[in-house]
Design an enzyme around this catalytic site. Structure first.
Site, PDB file in Angstrom:
ATOM      1  N   LEU A  86       0.682  -1.216   0.336  1.00  0.00           N
ATOM      2  CA  LEU A  86      -0.129  -0.165   0.336  1.00  0.00           C
ATOM      3  C   LEU A  86       0.908   1.318  -0.111  1.00  0.00           C
ATOM      4  CD1 LEU A  86      -2.971  -0.905   2.498  1.00  0.00           C
ATOM      5  CD2 LEU A  86      -3.103  -1.362   0.080  1.00  0.00           C
ATOM      6  N   ARG A  87       2.094   0.699   0.603  1.00  0.00           N
ATOM      7  CA  ARG A  87       2.827   2.568   0.890  1.00  0.00           C
ATOM      8  C   ARG A  87       2.644   3.588   1.583  1.00  0.00           C
ATOM      9  NH1 ARG A  87       6.671  -0.013  -2.308  1.00  0.00           N
ATOM     10  NH2 ARG A  87       6.448  -0.764  -4.006  1.00  0.00           N
ATOM     11  N   ASN A 146       6.080  -3.400   4.427  1.00  0.00           N
ATOM     12  CA  ASN A 146       7.310  -2.892   4.140  1.00  0.00           C
ATOM     13  C   ASN A 146       6.796  -1.768   4.016  1.00  0.00           C
ATOM     14  OD1 ASN A 146       5.644  -3.988   2.156  1.00  0.00           O
ATOM     15  ND2 ASN A 146       7.748  -3.642   0.866  1.00  0.00           N
ATOM     16  N   HIS A 201       4.378 -15.923  -4.089  1.00  0.00           N
ATOM     17  CA  HIS A 201       3.932 -15.985  -5.999  1.00  0.00           C
ATOM     18  C   HIS A 201       5.192 -17.289  -5.708  1.00  0.00           C
ATOM     19  CE1 HIS A 201       6.624 -12.177  -3.955  1.00  0.00           C
ATOM     20  NE2 HIS A 201       7.215 -13.172  -3.611  1.00  0.00           N
ATOM     21  N   ASP A 253      -0.177  -9.405  -6.265  1.00  0.00           N
ATOM     22  CA  ASP A 253       0.637  -8.995  -5.862  1.00  0.00           C
ATOM     23  C   ASP A 253       1.250  -7.025  -6.443  1.00  0.00           C
ATOM     24  OD1 ASP A 253       3.403  -9.324  -4.765  1.00  0.00           O
ATOM     25  OD2 ASP A 253       4.319 -10.834  -6.136  1.00  0.00           O
ATOM     26  N   PHE A 282      11.803  -2.523  -8.851  1.00  0.00           N
ATOM     27  CA  PHE A 282      10.911  -4.333  -9.094  1.00  0.00           C
ATOM     28  C   PHE A 282       9.080  -3.670  -8.667  1.00  0.00           C
ATOM     29  CE2 PHE A 282      14.806  -6.017  -8.098  1.00  0.00           C
ATOM     30  CZ  PHE A 282      14.994  -7.105  -9.060  1.00  0.00           C
TER      31      PHE A 282
END
Length: 436
Positions: free
Chosen positions: A74-75, A105, A243, A316, A334
């Site tokens: 989500l940042r 993260n 993943h 993802d 990435f």
């Protein structure tokens, strides 16, 4: 004169009801009462809808549980220029996603109770897709000291992961699995040996050599999974591989399940819909982690979905800003966005004859719900009225510039697809509607 219906009653009629959890695939209707499903079935409202109930004519389109996306970045907090809870929520509901599980993260890392509560509180205030956080397995995502899992679970963390980093140290992973087992908690791993992946930009092989790029070998996934299966057998801890992208990875998970280990896994649309050729022209939008693999790996992932080895499909979703992607391939970040393409790319498995419609939808509804212990992903009386109405045959072309996400870095740019979301309902409220 009929008695007025209580406020909040909505009847969805003339629908193709799809419930992967129960195997329901029949024409019928569904009634919501406020935030919950009040009734559902093929025979509902055959005599007509009572007056006072709002009626939504589904015109024969598919009405299914809202999608549950179990891997989203989500940042927010920390990188709001790439994505925010609001922009991700708008992208999610446009893609039929009614619940997202976000990686830890962020900045600060979700490794404390206050950060878990912040994310949940912000998402509730915005009122779009529901957001459930993962918490960090190790403090600061540094792979050393375990986070306070008990407190974080009480605060609402669904499971524990170091996000886009593997828990590389074997002793740390052993302790994480053992500690989590005391709470019945799940450890989610990014299965990639850090030393083998270090410095790599794409899948290792002939194409990487021709392009002059450092490669990440498929063995990086297999080695980490083989180690982790031994640790799961030692500890009895619940383990989920995120993943999965390689033939060897699918085979290792399949063998572990046959041995009765408490193991599940997911994959993402790029790994069954694309292969490494998507980066042939140094297309940084297709630079993903793990990298797109060889065609034989892609086919193995499809086979893993067909035989049930792979339990779920997650978007993802990994938004990046334009400056992070418009770099030489080796220096570009990435990741790619995926919330608005999760449904149509998953439906390619149906259109191509690999999965039935219910089997495909199970991977994005009841499948992730069962792994994470969520009550959603089902059409049943008393369940939350989280729904998606979609036309599985409606064709359109993926145009990232029209995405609701702040980031536009999609590996599926310009791809023609079938499957269009018409309406998304969260807790009985229509939060997205497409006029077509």
């Amino acid at each position: 004169m009929s008695k007025p219906a209580p406020a909040g009653l909505v009847a969805y009629v003339n629908a193709r009801l799809l419930d992967p959890a129960s195997g329901l695939d029949r024409p019928g209707a569904l009634l919501t009462n406020g935030e919950t499903i009040a009734d559902v079935g093929p025979g509902l409202f055959q005599g007509g809808v009572p007056s006072g109930i709002e009626v939504v004519d589904c015109s024969g389109h598919c009405l299914a549980p809202g999608l549950i996306d179990m891997r989203v970045q989500l940042r927010e907090p920390g990188e709001e220029h790439k994505e925010t809870l609001r922009s991700a929520g708008e992208a999610a509901v446009a893609g039929g996603v009614t619940a997202m599980v976000c990686l830890p993260n962020t900045d600060p890392v979700i490794d404390e109770v206050a950060t878990v509560e912040f994310v949940a509180r912000r998402a509730r205030k915005i009122g779009l897709a529901k957001v459930y956080p993962y918490a960090a397995a190790t403090k600061g995502l540094e792979g050393k000291e375990l986070a306070e899992m008990g407190f974080l679970m009480e605060a609402g963390a669904l499971a524990f992961t170091d996000g886009v980093k593997a828990i590389g140290d074997s002793q740390t992973m052993r302790r994480a699995l053992s500690y989590a087992a005391t709470f019945g908690a799940l450890i989610v791993q990014h299965p990639e040996d850090p030393s083998l992946a270090s410095g790599g930009a794409m899948n290792a092989g002939e194409l990487a050599t021709r392009m002059g790029l450092s490669g990440i070998p498929a063995a990086a996934e297999a080695i980490m999974l083989e180690r982790d299966m031994r640790l799961v057998a030692m500890t009895g801890g619940r383990y989920h591989a995120a993943h999965v992208s390689t033939a060897d990875g699918v085979a290792i998970i399949r063998k572990a399940k046959q041995a009765g280990l408490p193991v599940t896994c997911d994959t993402a649309p790029p790994y069954f819909a694309l292969n490494e050729l998507a980066v042939k022209d140094y297309r940084t939008f297709a630079k993903l982690s793990p990298p797109l693999r060889a065609e034989e790996d892609r086919r193995a992932v499809v086979d893993g979905l067909k035989d049930g080895t792979i339990d779920a499909i997650a978007s993802d979703h990994a938004p990046q800003d334009a400056d992070s992607k418009r770099q030489p391939f080796a220096q570009a970040e990435f990741g790619g966005v995926g919330l608005e393409t999760l449904l149509p790319i998953t439906l390619e498995l149906v259109h191509d004859g690999h999965l039935g419609l219910l089997d495909a939808l199970r991977r994005v509804t009841s499948g992730p719900a069962d792994i994470l212990g969520l009550a959603g992903g089902r059409l049943k009386v008393g369940a939350a009225a989280d729904l998606v109405l979609f036309d599985p045959a409606r064709g359109w072309k993926i145009e990232p510039d029209r995405f609701r996400s702040k980031s536009k870095n999609s590996p599926f740019d310009a791809r023609p697809v079938q499957g269009l979301v018409l309406r998304t309902i969260v807790d009985g409220r229509t939060v997205f509607r497409r006029d077509v």
